[in-house]
Write a protein that holds these residues in place. Structure first.
Motif, PDB file in Angstrom:
ATOM      1  N   ILE A  32      -3.471  -6.173  -0.222  1.00 43.80           N
ATOM      2  CA  ILE A  32      -3.684  -5.199  -0.179  1.00 43.80           C
ATOM      3  C   ILE A  32      -4.629  -4.754   1.921  1.00 43.80           C
ATOM      4  O   ILE A  32      -5.522  -4.907   1.604  1.00 43.80           O
ATOM      5  CB  ILE A  32      -4.539  -3.872  -1.219  1.00 43.80           C
TER       6      ILE A  32
ATOM      7  N   ASN B 236       0.656  -1.148  -0.055  1.00 41.57           N
ATOM      8  CA  ASN B 236       0.175   0.033   0.005  1.00 41.57           C
ATOM      9  C   ASN B 236       0.684   1.423   0.308  1.00 41.57           C
ATOM     10  O   ASN B 236       1.859   1.316   0.742  1.00 41.57           O
ATOM     11  CB  ASN B 236      -0.631   0.193   1.219  1.00 41.57           C
TER      12      ASN B 236
ATOM     13  N   VAL C 273     -11.972  -8.186  -0.761  1.00 42.69           N
ATOM     14  CA  VAL C 273     -11.897  -8.399   0.269  1.00 42.69           C
ATOM     15  C   VAL C 273     -12.399  -9.912   1.503  1.00 42.69           C
ATOM     16  O   VAL C 273     -13.222 -10.019   1.466  1.00 42.69           O
ATOM     17  CB  VAL C 273     -12.930  -7.236   1.308  1.00 42.69           C
TER      18      VAL C 273
ATOM     19  N   ILE D 233      -7.617  -8.293  -0.209  1.00 42.40           N
ATOM     20  CA  ILE D 233      -7.691  -6.895   0.681  1.00 42.40           C
ATOM     21  C   ILE D 233      -7.771  -7.213   2.220  1.00 42.40           C
ATOM     22  O   ILE D 233      -8.992  -7.683   2.367  1.00 42.40           O
ATOM     23  CB  ILE D 233      -8.909  -6.055  -0.245  1.00 42.40           C
TER      24      ILE D 233
END
Length: 305
Positions: free
Chosen positions: A195, A53, A257, A230
């Motif tokens: 991330i 990131n 996610v 994520i």
């Protein structure tokens, strides 16, 4: 006059099922039991993640070392490559990284085999680390003049994994919060990008640029690269902001996610100062359980097709 009934003690009240504390303890107990009951599937081939990131302070290194430790605790053989000149991942995993230590700098710049730089972390028997030293700070400049400068980590890592007598299940590369040649080496060496995104204001700031950069690397340098995972970090469910940010991220990236979220936690912050991850520092804390859940979810999802 009837005798006054004694009031319940503070301890009894705390553990009354109706109190928030009791509900939290019951929830943590349930989650611990669920984690203990399920054996994690191990990948047939090594999964290589770059944890990236461009925005600083999002829990990138913390996420790297704790996911690695959580998977090692579950029985996986895990390697962490510390590609950040600050060496925080090396510190958290309790490995030597003084200036004279053979490190990832030697691997990338001097063609030293990974096998000569790897160290076993005292955290878990199957957790290893290639440390970073202060020399890595100058590696960006030295890489400019080298042949195949973007491919150097990938070649060294692929050779090591091919020659390793025991297979590694997971590799995590912790890279700097900037897009230089070190980070490009990390993206080229990896197959998956993880991330971490903090549940705070400006959480998505810079993310679109990061995704564009990953797309360029996928197009020109590493066609096997994809953003697979994520993870929401620094989550405080008591605030509307955290809940809104989490929902925004899930709306933008519904399949990437993880369901697991990492809470704000003093124990997570304390652990590196003892040269430990929160997984070994306080296994039963909410932060540790959350990372164990995230690691289990990554393992169960498997690599993208």
């Amino acid at each position: 006059m009837a005798a006054q009934q004694p009031r319940p003690s503070a301890t009894k009240r705390a553990f009354d099922e109706e109190t928030p504390l009791a509900r939290e303890i019951a929830d943590l107990t349930r989650r611990r039991q669920q984690l203990a009951a399920d054996a994690l599937p191990m990948p047939k081939s090594t999964r290589i993640f770059t944890v990236a990131n461009q925005k600083g302070g999002v829990g990138k290194t913390t996420t790297t070392v704790n996911l690695a430790a959580a998977l090692a605790r579950a029985g996986a053989r895990v390697l962490v490559i510390d590609l950040d000149p600050q060496g925080n991942a090396s510190t958290a995993l309790g490995v030597e990284h003084r200036s004279e230590t053979v490190s990832v700098y030697d691997v990338i710049i001097n063609d030293v085999p990974v096998a000569e730089a790897i160290q076993k972390s005292p955290e878990f028997a199957a957790l290893y680390c290639v440390p970073a030293t202060i020399h890595l700070a100058g590696a960006e400049i030295e890489l400019v003049s080298l042949v195949a400068r973007e491919q150097r980590l990938r070649r060294a890592l692929d050779t090591f994994l091919d020659e390793s007598p025991e297979p590694f299940h997971f590799v995590f590369i912790d890279c700097p919060p900037s897009l230089g040649l070190l980070t490009i080496n990390a993206f080229v060496a990896a197959r998956e990008v993880l991330i971490p995104i903090q549940c705070e204001y400006y959480a998505l700031e810079g993310l679109s640029q990061l995704l564009k950069n990953i797309e360029l690397i996928e197009k020109h340098l590493n066609p096997t690269l994809s953003v697979s995972t994520i993870l929401l970090t620094m989550y405080d469910g008591r605030t509307n902001l955290a809940n809104q940010v989490a929902q925004d991220v899930r709306d933008h990236f519904p399949s990437e996610v993880l369901n697991a979220v990492i809470p704000r936690s003093v124990r997570i912050s304390e652990a590196p100062s003892y040269g430990q991850t929160v997984i070994s520092y306080d296994t039963n804390s909410p932060g540790s359980i959350s990372y164990l859940e995230a690691a289990a979810e990554i393992a169960r999802r498997g690599a993208p097709a």
